[in-house]
Design an enzyme around this catalytic site. Structure first.
Site, mmCIF file in Angstrom:
data_model
loop_
_atom_site.group_PDB
_atom_site.id
_atom_site.type_symbol
_atom_site.label_atom_id
_atom_site.label_comp_id
_atom_site.label_asym_id
_atom_site.label_seq_id
_atom_site.Cartn_x
_atom_site.Cartn_y
_atom_site.Cartn_z
ATOM 1 N N HIS A 1 0.839 -1.207 0.000
ATOM 2 C CA HIS A 1 0.000 0.000 0.000
ATOM 3 C C HIS A 1 0.870 1.252 0.000
ATOM 4 C CE1 HIS A 1 -2.692 -3.182 1.443
ATOM 5 N NE2 HIS A 1 -3.699 -2.434 1.033
ATOM 6 N N HIS B 1 -15.127 -2.404 -1.059
ATOM 7 C CA HIS B 1 -14.823 -1.184 -0.313
ATOM 8 C C HIS B 1 -14.345 -0.080 -1.239
ATOM 9 C CE1 HIS B 1 -10.920 -3.303 -0.295
ATOM 10 N NE2 HIS B 1 -10.286 -2.288 0.251
ATOM 11 N N GLU C 1 -9.453 -5.089 -5.381
ATOM 12 C CA GLU C 1 -8.485 -5.957 -4.688
ATOM 13 C C GLU C 1 -8.839 -7.443 -4.766
ATOM 14 O OE1 GLU C 1 -6.640 -3.515 -0.899
ATOM 15 O OE2 GLU C 1 -8.100 -5.047 -0.489
HETATM 16 C C1 DHB Z 1 -8.357 -0.274 4.807
HETATM 17 C C2 DHB Z 1 -7.136 -0.454 4.167
HETATM 18 C C3 DHB Z 1 -7.001 -1.401 3.192
HETATM 19 O O1 DHB Z 1 -5.825 -1.628 2.578
HETATM 20 C C4 DHB Z 1 -8.056 -2.167 2.808
HETATM 21 O O2 DHB Z 1 -7.871 -3.057 1.814
HETATM 22 C C5 DHB Z 1 -9.286 -2.008 3.446
HETATM 23 C C6 DHB Z 1 -9.420 -1.064 4.437
HETATM 24 C C7 DHB Z 1 -8.498 0.748 5.859
HETATM 25 O O3 DHB Z 1 -7.591 1.562 6.024
HETATM 26 O O4 DHB Z 1 -9.533 0.717 6.540
HETATM 27 FE FE FE Z 2 -5.880 -2.972 0.907
#
Ligand code: DHB
Ligand code: FE
Length: 284
Positions: free
Chosen positions: A59, A193, A240
């Site tokens: 990330h 998400h 993802e």
């Molecule tokens: C969050 C971060 C991520 O990499 C992910 O895949 C889902 C949620 C987060 O920061 O909440």
């Molecule tokens: Fe992630």
């Protein structure tokens, strides 16, 4: 010969790692997620895989906008713990399996996948939040891990079909590794998400349920989806799930689902699965 005994799927998020470290697993907020890890921990203890091939993503921690491999493999004997900005988690370094990682690196080239080979790749929450929720880790980790990183953040990212094919190719490479290893594959991230833009906070539980069903029984139909189709259903970061398709591609056509859990309270549709590989059953 090495063989793949099962595929596991797990969410990842920094908050999950923080909940592990705070031992907050029984709070009302986290219990529905961590209850979903209990059968996975028990399964791992029983099946005792020697190696986990971990389909994960960075990330913007170890890679940034200057260098983003589409696919990468970490070949180090020990994987460092990354500092994502709030200090390193107090975790031991994660043991790698250099011989298997090099075997995969070489053999995958022959099968048309040229992965970037990383000799040092500190792992972030994409890898560590699931690993720390899945197994004991205070003194040392009980299993070696070969991380395979997929760019899911910055376009152009690989297609779902390419990820599924990578999984298939990895199965072939595992089976040509001489040592008698039990290998589990673990896909991380997702499900739906979106962490930016107008649709921030978008979660689509109906899609997540459908995704899990099709992942088990008809993964080719998921592999045929475009990024746009995945994002329309599951949000921008929901793309993802292509890492879950890497995992499924590495399994035989028919699998036995022995665990499935779904929970969404935060920003993400958290799903957990175990698919045992019907061609390489673990308890024989
Ligand atoms: C969050 C971060 C991520 O990499 C992910 O895949 C889902 C949620 C987060 O920061 O909440
Ligand atoms: Fe992630």
């Amino acid at each position: 010969m090495a063989r793949i005994i099962a595929g596991l799927g797990s969410p990842h998020a920094p908050a999950v790692g923080a909940a592990v470290d705070r031992r907050d697993e029984d709070s009302a907020y986290w219990k529905p997620l961590f209850d979903g890890y209990k059968p996975m921990r028990a399964w791992l203890e029983r099946a005792q895989p020697d190696v986990i091939i971990l389909f994960t993503n960075d990330h913007f921690t170890s890679f940034f906008l200057d260098i983003i491999p589409t696919f990468a493999i970490a070949v180090a004997g020990q994987h460092e713990i990354a500092d994502e900005g709030w200090g390193k988690r107090a975790l031991p370094e994660v043991p790698g399996h250099t011989e298997l990682a090099w075997h995969l690196s070489r053999q995958l080239v022959d099968l048309g996948f040229d992965l970037s080979v990383c000799h040092r790749l500190p792992l972030d929450h994409g890898s560590l939040s699931p690993l720390s929720a899945l197994m004991p880790h205070v003194q040392q980790w009980p299993v070696k891990v070969v991380p395979i990183l997929v760019n899911v953040l910055h376009f152009p990212i690989p297609t779902a079909a390419r990820c599924f094919q990578l999984g298939r190719a990895i199965r072939e490479c595992v089976e040509s590794f001489e040592d008698d290893l039990k290998v589990a594959v673990l896909g991380t991230g997702g499900l739906s998400h979106q962490l930016a833009g107008e649709a921030f906070g978008h979660i689509n539980p109906q899609w997540d349920e459908e995704f899990l069903e099709r992942l088990e029984n008809d993964p080719e139909s998921l592999a045929a989806l475009t990024h746009r189709e995945l994002i329309e259903r599951g949000g921008t970061e929901g793309v993802e799930v292509i890492m879950w398709l890497c995992m499924r591609g590495a399994l035989s056509r028919r699998v036995r689902r022995v665990h499935r859990n779904y929970y969404h309270a935060t920003l993400t549709g958290y799903a957990q699965v175990i698919f045992e590989d019907l061609e390489n059953l673990p308890h024989t």
